[in-house]
Design a protein around this motif. Structure first.
Motif, mmCIF file in Angstrom:
data_model
loop_
_atom_site.group_PDB
_atom_site.id
_atom_site.type_symbol
_atom_site.label_atom_id
_atom_site.label_comp_id
_atom_site.label_asym_id
_atom_site.label_seq_id
_atom_site.Cartn_x
_atom_site.Cartn_y
_atom_site.Cartn_z
ATOM 1 N N GLU A 43 0.832 -1.210 0.000
ATOM 2 C CA GLU A 43 0.000 0.000 0.000
ATOM 3 C C GLU A 43 0.865 1.258 0.000
ATOM 4 O OE1 GLU A 43 -2.884 -0.137 3.187
ATOM 5 O OE2 GLU A 43 -4.445 -0.345 1.667
ATOM 6 N N VAL A 44 1.919 1.268 0.823
ATOM 7 C CA VAL A 44 2.807 2.438 0.867
ATOM 8 C C VAL A 44 3.481 2.642 -0.484
ATOM 9 C CG1 VAL A 44 4.853 3.428 1.951
ATOM 10 C CG2 VAL A 44 3.167 2.246 3.352
ATOM 11 N N LEU A 45 3.954 1.559 -1.100
ATOM 12 C CA LEU A 45 4.606 1.654 -2.411
ATOM 13 C C LEU A 45 3.632 2.164 -3.468
ATOM 14 C CD1 LEU A 45 6.725 -1.625 -2.475
ATOM 15 C CD2 LEU A 45 7.615 0.710 -2.500
ATOM 16 N N GLU A 46 2.419 1.632 -3.464
ATOM 17 C CA GLU A 46 1.444 2.032 -4.482
ATOM 18 C C GLU A 46 1.032 3.496 -4.311
ATOM 19 O OE1 GLU A 46 -1.727 -0.762 -4.185
ATOM 20 O OE2 GLU A 46 -0.707 -2.302 -5.372
ATOM 21 N N LYS A 47 0.846 3.933 -3.068
ATOM 22 C CA LYS A 47 0.457 5.326 -2.838
ATOM 23 C C LYS A 47 1.601 6.287 -3.140
ATOM 24 C CE LYS A 47 -3.094 4.412 0.642
ATOM 25 N NZ LYS A 47 -3.496 4.588 2.057
ATOM 26 N N SER A 48 2.830 5.851 -2.883
ATOM 27 C CA SER A 48 3.984 6.737 -3.078
ATOM 28 C C SER A 48 4.401 6.842 -4.539
ATOM 29 C CB SER A 48 5.170 6.244 -2.247
ATOM 30 O OG SER A 48 4.850 6.199 -0.883
ATOM 31 N N PHE A 49 4.298 5.737 -5.288
ATOM 32 C CA PHE A 49 4.845 5.722 -6.637
ATOM 33 C C PHE A 49 3.822 5.466 -7.737
ATOM 34 C CE2 PHE A 49 8.271 4.359 -3.776
ATOM 35 C CZ PHE A 49 9.256 5.276 -4.110
ATOM 36 N N PHE A 50 2.675 4.896 -7.386
ATOM 37 C CA PHE A 50 1.738 4.483 -8.422
ATOM 38 C C PHE A 50 0.348 5.099 -8.302
ATOM 39 C CE2 PHE A 50 4.783 1.114 -7.669
ATOM 40 C CZ PHE A 50 5.247 0.848 -8.947
ATOM 41 N N GLY A 51 -0.046 5.561 -7.138
ATOM 42 C CA GLY A 51 -1.436 5.974 -6.974
ATOM 43 C C GLY A 51 -1.626 7.373 -6.464
ATOM 44 N N ASP A 52 -0.751 8.306 -6.795
ATOM 45 C CA ASP A 52 -0.844 9.669 -6.281
ATOM 46 C C ASP A 52 -1.319 10.637 -7.356
ATOM 47 O OD1 ASP A 52 -0.763 11.577 -4.370
ATOM 48 O OD2 ASP A 52 1.390 11.956 -4.509
ATOM 49 N N GLY A 53 -2.241 10.201 -8.186
ATOM 50 C CA GLY A 53 -2.792 11.075 -9.209
ATOM 51 C C GLY A 53 -1.760 11.517 -10.213
ATOM 52 N N GLY A 54 -1.737 12.828 -10.518
ATOM 53 C CA GLY A 54 -0.818 13.364 -11.510
ATOM 54 C C GLY A 54 0.620 13.358 -11.051
#
Length: 531
Positions: A409-420
């Motif tokens: 979850e941390v990886l996805e939010k930091s690198f993959f799921g933070d919009g633009g």
């Protein structure tokens, strides 16, 4: 005379109706302005007036209802809509002047219900149960090894770490709040990352969050590696006569963990949390019962007042790592139905942890003394060891998905799921399904934990390294630093002293523990030392 009176009455009634109409229109305009819509133009106002002339008689019949609704709503505040029993059926009243209720099945009603619906809260006992599970986990099995190299000072550190971690947990939560103009504390931040970003603002508004995220990822991934290491170690020592090496057992354990890559939530995994706790309870009871059965042979003379300068810093990291819970404390406190009970909950959970850990470490060390191994269950007789180790392996495998999913979850939010601002495309498709390359990324993380467990199969050294590197940072250094930065003007002198002392001592222990843990790993790798 009668004509004059009728004329005056007619004028007054007309003026009253016009005034009510203007007030109603003003309310509607204000309401739509607050919603982000533009007010009506003069031409649109004239159109509405012409429409009102056509259904004047109908509006006169509804006028009393409007006035009743206005009076009822005035007592509740200008921003609220009257919702009494006098509301009209249907939606024509709502569509015309905005003073009625939306239909029960409309989007507005559904959104209002969703916003006003309270999320389920937890009690202080439930919050304490979560904290206890975090700080009373299976990593207490390495504490007797810390007593081996620290003696009575190791016991003191178990108590000292409990006090410090309890204090830093409290000041970390204090950083979530600020006083409003009335002097009331208001929660203005939600997570550890928010606190870090607030400390680095305005020059580097996201630097602190990146530092905390990196520390969290390292700690979570290292926790996963430790679960694989301890699984291979326990299975190898449980069945020493089988032609299967420790590395092979680690591969078998990882094969059982590959389904974790398909996790979308922890709903299924959470069902096993009680089983994990029960297994850990059985393990502790069996180990302590065996140690008490050998109480006559306890080696009190082996408990030293001096320390092994080279290996004791590793013990510090082991002790600190066993108390790490600061990562999820902000979320836990935010979900309590009585956040005022947080301090009391932290006190009794850490007091209980301190007593249980100290007794467990001391009793186990007194039983085996200098023969104490990195994982204390390896000292048990073969008949008991196999049973206890199987319980431990089951607990390790059931515990692995929790830090793994948190790291993902941390990886996805930091690198993959933070919009633009994301560095890479989203791991999920429009339908919410995990993309193939996202699944590959998760499988790669599982394989990475396996490779680390194979090439660095040293439980105590890895635990000490993690505790010195990220455990001390997240539990000692950052909370005290953030507390000084955000609440400097409100702190008393003894709070400043405690924060500075914790930061200095934590920094020294972190650096020395990291250096000696790395030296131990290099030496073990260089000379091919097995556990």
């Amino acid at each position: 005379m009668a004509t004059l009176i009728r004329s005056k009455l007619s004028n007054k009634l007309s003026n009253a109706a016009t005034s009510v109409s203007n007030k109603s229109q003003a309310k509607v305009s204000g309401m739509f302005a607050r919603m982000g819509f533009q007010a009506a133009t003069d031409e649109e106002g004239l159109g509405f007036a012409a429409c009102d002339d056509l259904d004047y008689d109908h509006r006169q019949g509804m006028q009393m209802d409007i006035l009743t609704t206005d009076v009822a709503g005035a007592g509740e505040g200008s921003g609220q809509i009257g919702a009494g029993e006098g509301g009209l059926d249907g939606d024509s009243h709502y569509q015309r002047d905005g003073t009625g209720l939306p239909p029960s099945g409309s989007k507005d009603a559904g959104l209002a219900d969703e916003l006003t619906e309270d999320k389920p809260k937890i009690t202080a006992w439930e919050a304490g149960w979560n904290v206890t599970n975090a700080i009373q986990g299976m990593f207490v099995l390495g504490l007797p090894y810390a007593i081996l190299h620290g003696g009575y000072l190791g016991l003191f550190l178990i108590i000292f770490a409990a006090v410090v971690c309890c204090y830093t947990g409290k000041i970390l939560i204090a950083c979530l709040y600020e006083e409003d103009e009335d002097g009331q504390l208001v929660r203005v931040r939600d997570s550890y990352v928010d606190i870090a970003n607030a400390c680095c603002a305005p020059r580097f508004p996201s630097l602190g969050g990146h530092i905390v995220n990196v520390a969290q990822i390292i700690e979570l991934v290292m926790t996963c590696i430790l679960y694989v290491v301890v699984s291979g170690n326990l299975m190898y020592n449980s069945f020493p006569n089988m032609p299967v090496s420790q590395k092979s057992w680690a591969i078998i354990a990882t094969a059982a963990l590959l389904p974790c890559a398909f996790l979308k939530n922890l709903k299924a995994v959470s069902k096993f949390s009680l089983l994990c706790t029960m297994a850990h309870f059985v393990i502790n009871v069996l180990v302590i019962a065996y140690c008490l059965s050998r109480a006559r042979d306890w080696a009190w003379d082996k408990v030293k007042f001096y320390i092994d300068v080279k290996k004791f810093p590793i013990s510090i990291g082991i002790i600190v790592f066993s108390y790490t819970s600061q990562i999820f404390l902000p979320s836990l406190e935010g979900n309590m139905n009585k956040p005022s009970e947080f301090h009391c909950m932290m006190n009794w959970t850490h007091i209980a942890a301190c007593i249980l850990k100290g007794l467990f470490a001391l009793v186990a060390y007194l039983t085996w003394a200098d023969a104490t191994k990195e994982v204390i269950t390896d000292n048990l007789p073969s008949t008991i060891r196999a049973v206890v180790n199987l319980f431990l392996v089951a607990k390790a495998l059931l515990s692995y998905p929790l830090p793994f999913f948190a790291a993902v979850e941390v990886l996805e939010k930091s690198f993959f799921g933070d919009g633009g601002r994301a560095y890479f495309p989203d791991c999920y498709g429009a339908d919410g399904r995990l993309k193939s390359w996202g699944l590959t990324l998760r499988c790669t993380l599982v394989v990475f934990t396996l490779l680390m467990a194979i090439y660095v199969p040293h439980f105590a050294l890895l635990m000490g390294l993690t505790g010195s590197l990220t455990g001390a940072g997240l539990c000692f250094l950052l909370p005290s630093l953030f507390h000084l930065k955000l609440l400097w003007r409100k702190l008393l002198w003894h709070h400043v002293f405690f924060d500075v002392a914790i930061f200095v001592i934590g920094g020294i222990c972190s650096i020395s523990g990291f250096i000696h843990s790395m030296e131990g790993l290099i030496e073990a790798y260089k000379y091919n030392i097995e556990e």
